[in-house]
Scaffold this motif. Structure first.
Motif, PDB file in Angstrom:
ATOM      1  N   GLY A  69       0.828  -1.010  -0.332  1.00  0.00           N
ATOM      2  CA  GLY A  69       0.003  -0.013   0.454  1.00  0.00           C
ATOM      3  C   GLY A  69       0.662   1.212   0.368  1.00  0.00           C
ATOM      4  N   GLU A  70       0.523   2.029   0.827  1.00  0.00           N
ATOM      5  CA  GLU A  70       0.855   3.684   0.074  1.00  0.00           C
ATOM      6  C   GLU A  70       0.258   4.168   2.077  1.00  0.00           C
ATOM      7  OE1 GLU A  70       0.936   5.644  -3.336  1.00  0.00           O
ATOM      8  OE2 GLU A  70      -0.607   7.580  -2.417  1.00  0.00           O
ATOM      9  N   GLU A  71       1.971   5.234   2.163  1.00  0.00           N
ATOM     10  CA  GLU A  71       1.425   6.325   3.513  1.00  0.00           C
ATOM     11  C   GLU A  71       1.996   7.283   3.103  1.00  0.00           C
ATOM     12  OE1 GLU A  71       1.705   5.370   7.918  1.00  0.00           O
ATOM     13  OE2 GLU A  71       3.360   4.655   6.530  1.00  0.00           O
ATOM     14  N   ALA A  72       0.883   8.358   3.171  1.00  0.00           N
ATOM     15  CA  ALA A  72       1.137   9.290   3.602  1.00  0.00           C
ATOM     16  C   ALA A  72       1.565  11.206   4.702  1.00  0.00           C
ATOM     17  CB  ALA A  72       0.128  10.380   2.637  1.00  0.00           C
ATOM     18  N   PHE A  73       2.517  11.738   4.587  1.00  0.00           N
ATOM     19  CA  PHE A  73       3.038  12.615   5.769  1.00  0.00           C
ATOM     20  C   PHE A  73       2.515  13.797   4.878  1.00  0.00           C
ATOM     21  CE2 PHE A  73       4.658   8.275   5.572  1.00  0.00           C
ATOM     22  CZ  PHE A  73       4.217   8.384   7.275  1.00  0.00           C
ATOM     23  N   VAL A  74       1.301  14.886   5.841  1.00  0.00           N
ATOM     24  CA  VAL A  74       1.436  15.881   5.327  1.00  0.00           C
ATOM     25  C   VAL A  74       1.241  17.300   6.712  1.00  0.00           C
ATOM     26  CG1 VAL A  74       0.156  17.537   3.395  1.00  0.00           C
ATOM     27  CG2 VAL A  74       0.608  15.174   3.313  1.00  0.00           C
ATOM     28  N   VAL A  75       2.557  17.825   6.591  1.00  0.00           N
ATOM     29  CA  VAL A  75       2.070  19.356   7.693  1.00  0.00           C
ATOM     30  C   VAL A  75       1.796  19.665   6.719  1.00  0.00           C
ATOM     31  CG1 VAL A  75       3.150  20.955   8.536  1.00  0.00           C
ATOM     32  CG2 VAL A  75       4.341  17.968   7.847  1.00  0.00           C
ATOM     33  N   ASP A  76       0.084  21.058   7.065  1.00  0.00           N
ATOM     34  CA  ASP A  76      -0.569  21.864   6.662  1.00  0.00           C
ATOM     35  C   ASP A  76      -0.871  22.498   8.073  1.00  0.00           C
ATOM     36  OD1 ASP A  76      -3.960  21.962   7.678  1.00  0.00           O
ATOM     37  OD2 ASP A  76      -2.814  19.137   7.503  1.00  0.00           O
ATOM     38  N   ARG A  77      -0.340  23.671   7.628  1.00  0.00           N
ATOM     39  CA  ARG A  77      -0.942  25.414   8.160  1.00  0.00           C
ATOM     40  C   ARG A  77      -2.385  25.751   7.964  1.00  0.00           C
ATOM     41  NH1 ARG A  77       1.524  30.615   8.929  1.00  0.00           N
ATOM     42  NH2 ARG A  77       1.965  30.388   7.230  1.00  0.00           N
ATOM     43  N   THR A  78      -3.877  25.595   8.673  1.00  0.00           N
ATOM     44  CA  THR A  78      -4.763  26.024   8.141  1.00  0.00           C
ATOM     45  C   THR A  78      -4.480  27.785   8.975  1.00  0.00           C
ATOM     46  OG1 THR A  78      -5.241  26.041  10.763  1.00  0.00           O
ATOM     47  CG2 THR A  78      -5.423  23.700   8.979  1.00  0.00           C
ATOM     48  N   GLY A  79      -5.513  27.846   7.940  1.00  0.00           N
ATOM     49  CA  GLY A  79      -6.023  29.367   7.691  1.00  0.00           C
ATOM     50  C   GLY A  79      -6.233  29.942   9.111  1.00  0.00           C
ATOM     51  N   ASP A  80      -5.954  29.970  10.171  1.00  0.00           N
ATOM     52  CA  ASP A  80      -6.711  30.123  11.697  1.00  0.00           C
ATOM     53  C   ASP A  80      -4.254  30.491  12.073  1.00  0.00           C
ATOM     54  OD1 ASP A  80      -6.094  27.227  12.621  1.00  0.00           O
ATOM     55  OD2 ASP A  80      -7.916  27.599  13.810  1.00  0.00           O
ATOM     56  N   GLY A  81      -3.721  29.427  11.404  1.00  0.00           N
ATOM     57  CA  GLY A  81      -2.303  29.044  11.822  1.00  0.00           C
ATOM     58  C   GLY A  81      -2.171  28.409  12.343  1.00  0.00           C
ATOM     59  N   THR A  82      -3.270  27.042  12.730  1.00  0.00           N
ATOM     60  CA  THR A  82      -2.863  25.811  13.031  1.00  0.00           C
ATOM     61  C   THR A  82      -2.064  24.831  12.591  1.00  0.00           C
ATOM     62  OG1 THR A  82      -4.675  26.018  14.842  1.00  0.00           O
ATOM     63  CG2 THR A  82      -3.770  23.930  14.297  1.00  0.00           C
ATOM     64  N   VAL A  83      -0.930  24.417  13.138  1.00  0.00           N
ATOM     65  CA  VAL A  83       0.036  23.700  12.102  1.00  0.00           C
ATOM     66  C   VAL A  83      -1.012  22.301  12.863  1.00  0.00           C
ATOM     67  CG1 VAL A  83       1.650  22.430  11.186  1.00  0.00           C
ATOM     68  CG2 VAL A  83       1.176  24.883  12.234  1.00  0.00           C
TER      69      VAL A  83
END
Length: 169
Positions: free
Chosen positions: A108-122
């Motif tokens: 299978g497959e595995e993803a690791f994604v960091v994101d910063r939302t509009g309110d600045g939460t990571v």
């Protein structure tokens, strides 16, 4: 070596879980602000997060990029060969996914994604689809699945610390 599954890249498209595979989705709040995002993104893209969880990482490059081969070693004994299938480096999102190669205990497959939302939460989001490929992964049944969830949660805990994010609740 070829991938051990057909839907290569499906984690990037956030497509439905392919038939016969089990989905995984674990999201962990890391903290707030651009500095936390930048540190977390760098730790994910350079294997630092994975190494800090205690697994061995042998990669053909210092940074995740499509085509980079990665062997994850668990408990010093189980070797899990993978290949990076996609990467992402945007203003508010960064990460990558790997697909399994022959010899990996799972398919299978595995993803690791960091994101910063509009309110600045990571956030760190670990998304995967998998099914057992080796006899011992099949024999492990629910314990194998539990290990995968525990590892995804551990990634979040470790990345929160590495990025200087919030203390644990």
């Amino acid at each position: 070596m070829s991938f051990t599954y057909d839907d290569v890249g499906a984690t990037r498209e956030q497509a439905p879980c392919p038939p016969g595979f089990r989905p995984l989705h674990v999201r962990t709040r890391l903290g707030e602000g651009e500095p936390v995002f930048r540190r977390a993104a760098e730790a994910v893209l350079t294997w630092e997060m994975h190494r800090a969880t205690g697994v061995g990482i042998d990669a053909s490059a210092d940074r995740a990029a499509p085509g980079v081969d990665v062997t994850v070693t668990l408990a010093g004994m189980i070797k899990a060969p993978c290949r990076v299938v996609w990467t992402l480096e945007e203003h508010r999102r960064a990460g990558w996914a790997y697909g399994t190669l022959p010899g990996h205990p799972e398919s299978g497959e595995e993803a690791f994604v960091v994101d910063r939302t509009g309110d600045g939460t990571v956030w760190l989001t670990v998304t995967a689809f998998s099914r057992p490929a080796k006899w011992y992964a099949k024999a492990g049944g629910p314990a194998s699945r539990g290990f995968q969830h525990a590892y995804a949660r551990r990634c979040g805990t470790v990345l929160r610390r590495l990025s200087g994010g919030e203390e644990e609740d």
